[in-house]
Motif scaffolding. Structure first.
Motif, PDB file in Angstrom:
ATOM      1  N   MET A   1       0.887  -1.242   0.020  1.00 52.47           N
ATOM      2  CA  MET A   1       0.108  -0.023  -0.030  1.00 52.47           C
ATOM      3  C   MET A   1       0.998   1.359   0.025  1.00 52.47           C
ATOM      4  SD  MET A   1      -2.586   1.417   2.832  1.00 52.47           S
ATOM      5  CE  MET A   1      -1.352   1.722   3.929  1.00 52.47           C
TER       6      MET A   1
ATOM      7  N   VAL B   1       2.362   1.555  -3.671  1.00 47.88           N
ATOM      8  CA  VAL B   1       1.478   2.396  -4.473  1.00 47.88           C
ATOM      9  C   VAL B   1       1.230   3.571  -4.228  1.00 47.88           C
ATOM     10  CG1 VAL B   1      -0.845   1.925  -5.219  1.00 47.88           C
ATOM     11  CG2 VAL B   1       0.484  -0.025  -4.817  1.00 47.88           C
ATOM     12  N   MET B   2       0.848   4.091  -2.931  1.00 50.70           N
ATOM     13  CA  MET B   2       0.652   5.555  -2.841  1.00 50.70           C
ATOM     14  C   MET B   2       1.759   6.333  -2.922  1.00 50.70           C
ATOM     15  SD  MET B   2      -2.275   5.577  -1.815  1.00 50.70           S
ATOM     16  CE  MET B   2      -2.615   7.180  -0.967  1.00 50.70           C
TER      17      MET B   2
ATOM     18  N   ILE C   1       1.788   6.888  -6.679  1.00 49.90           N
ATOM     19  CA  ILE C   1       0.798   7.636  -7.220  1.00 49.90           C
ATOM     20  C   ILE C   1       1.142   9.127  -7.104  1.00 49.90           C
ATOM     21  CG2 ILE C   1      -1.751   8.304  -7.097  1.00 49.90           C
ATOM     22  CD1 ILE C   1      -2.283   5.610  -6.363  1.00 49.90           C
TER      23      ILE C   1
ATOM     24  N   PHE D   1     -10.186   7.371  -7.486  1.00 49.99           N
ATOM     25  CA  PHE D   1     -10.043   6.353  -6.438  1.00 49.99           C
ATOM     26  C   PHE D   1     -11.406   5.851  -5.975  1.00 49.99           C
ATOM     27  CE2 PHE D   1      -5.969   8.785  -5.740  1.00 49.99           C
ATOM     28  CZ  PHE D   1      -5.393   7.888  -4.895  1.00 49.99           C
ATOM     29  N   ASN D   2     -11.649   4.784  -5.447  1.00 46.79           N
ATOM     30  CA  ASN D   2     -12.767   4.188  -5.084  1.00 46.79           C
ATOM     31  C   ASN D   2     -13.622   5.183  -4.110  1.00 46.79           C
ATOM     32  OD1 ASN D   2     -12.822   1.882  -6.723  1.00 46.79           O
ATOM     33  ND2 ASN D   2     -11.247   0.904  -5.323  1.00 46.79           N
TER      34      ASN D   2
ATOM     35  N   THR E   1      -4.338  -4.579  -2.562  1.00 46.15           N
ATOM     36  CA  THR E   1      -3.804  -3.325  -2.754  1.00 46.15           C
ATOM     37  C   THR E   1      -3.983  -2.904  -4.154  1.00 46.15           C
ATOM     38  OG1 THR E   1      -2.701  -3.225  -0.936  1.00 46.15           O
ATOM     39  CG2 THR E   1      -2.307  -1.784  -2.635  1.00 46.15           C
TER      40      THR E   1
ATOM     41  N   LEU F   1      -6.535   0.239  -4.964  1.00 46.35           N
ATOM     42  CA  LEU F   1      -6.026   1.564  -5.166  1.00 46.35           C
ATOM     43  C   LEU F   1      -5.996   1.762  -6.762  1.00 46.35           C
ATOM     44  CD1 LEU F   1      -3.172   1.921  -2.555  1.00 46.35           C
ATOM     45  CD2 LEU F   1      -5.789   2.957  -2.521  1.00 46.35           C
TER      46      LEU F   1
ATOM     47  N   ASP G   1      -7.725   1.475 -14.247  1.00 44.55           N
ATOM     48  CA  ASP G   1      -8.019   2.646 -13.393  1.00 44.55           C
ATOM     49  C   ASP G   1      -7.430   4.096 -13.483  1.00 44.55           C
ATOM     50  OD1 ASP G   1      -9.727   0.977 -11.665  1.00 44.55           O
ATOM     51  OD2 ASP G   1      -7.823  -0.014 -10.721  1.00 44.55           O
TER      52      ASP G   1
END
Length: 236
Positions: A61, A64-65, A68, A81-82, A192, A196, A202
């Motif tokens: 996580m 990935v963050m 981004i 984002f969801n 994840t 994400l 996405d």
């Protein structure tokens, strides 16, 4: 070449449960009940430093963050984002991934093949071989239009799997060969990536966030190897 939906389901089932099924079959044939008991006992190695649980659940996580964030700094568009109100869905998604996907692989890759490779080769060589096999095992999914792998360059996926293989070897060897930790990390990583917004579907087809994530994963893998280089290049 694109497989039909019927063929796709067949390949997904084989790909999901193939490694573990073969590992259990070979262990049973060669070592019998005692061998199977020994193999499956690694799922109950859970009395470990809490760090390993934190790393297993949250490291992907954070990667990935960070990916981004770097993507945005480089001028990329904000991915969608969801809905945060759907955060409760993470738990059932994680359970689904763990029991109906990851468990079908990790007994084979880390529980069976890894320790046998490490008997003759270094941890690094064993990790590279498993990472290559792991990536090639997923190759049929890249010909399935309905599968998300179809939108990802295979070389990117292969680089990801090789780096992840190094991380998973580190986890396995550092936790008294705990298959529990290995499965938790793998399941959390897949969850994840599904929750994400980093996959092409996405990000509007933009692969840069995923390339950044894989690059960061390789940095982590390199740090793992270099901080204990003798253990990674010597036979066990």
């Amino acid at each position: 070449m694109v497989f039909t939906n019927k063929e796709s389901r067949l390949f997904i089932i084989i790909g999901t449960f193939g490694p573990t099924s073969v590992a259990i079959l070979l262990t049973g044939l060669k070592s019998g009940r005692n061998g199977l008991k020994e193999l499956l006992s690694h799922f109950f190695i859970w009395r470990l430093n809490f760090f390993w649980y934190l790393f297993s659940f949250f490291s992907t996580m954070l990667v990935v963050m960070a990916s981004i964030g770097i993507h945005l700094i480089m001028g990329g568009k904000v991915p969608k984002f969801n809905d945060p109100r759907q955060i409760y869905l993470v738990i059932p998604v994680f359970a689904y991934v763990l029991f109906l996907s990851v468990l079908g692989e990790e007994i084979g890759w880390r529980g069976y093949i890894l320790p046998r490779l490490e008997q003759k080769h270094s941890a690094l060589f064993a990790s590279l071989i498993i990472g290559l096999l792991w990536g090639l095992w997923h190759l049929p999914e890249f010909w399935m239009k309905s599968n998300f792998h179809h939108q990802i360059p295979f070389i990117l996926f292969l680089l990801q799997d090789i780096a992840l293989s190094i991380v998973l070897t580190w986890l396995y060897n550092s936790t008294k060969k705990s298959l529990l930790i290995v499965n938790l990390f793998h399941a959390a990583s897949n969850t994840t990536l599904g929750v994400l917004p980093i996959l092409p579907m996405d990000t509007g087809g933009d692969l840069r966030p995923l390339w950044i994530a894989v690059s960061l994963l390789w940095v982590i893998a390199a740090i793992i190897v270099m901080t204990n280089k003798p253990a990674w290049i010597a036979h066990r």
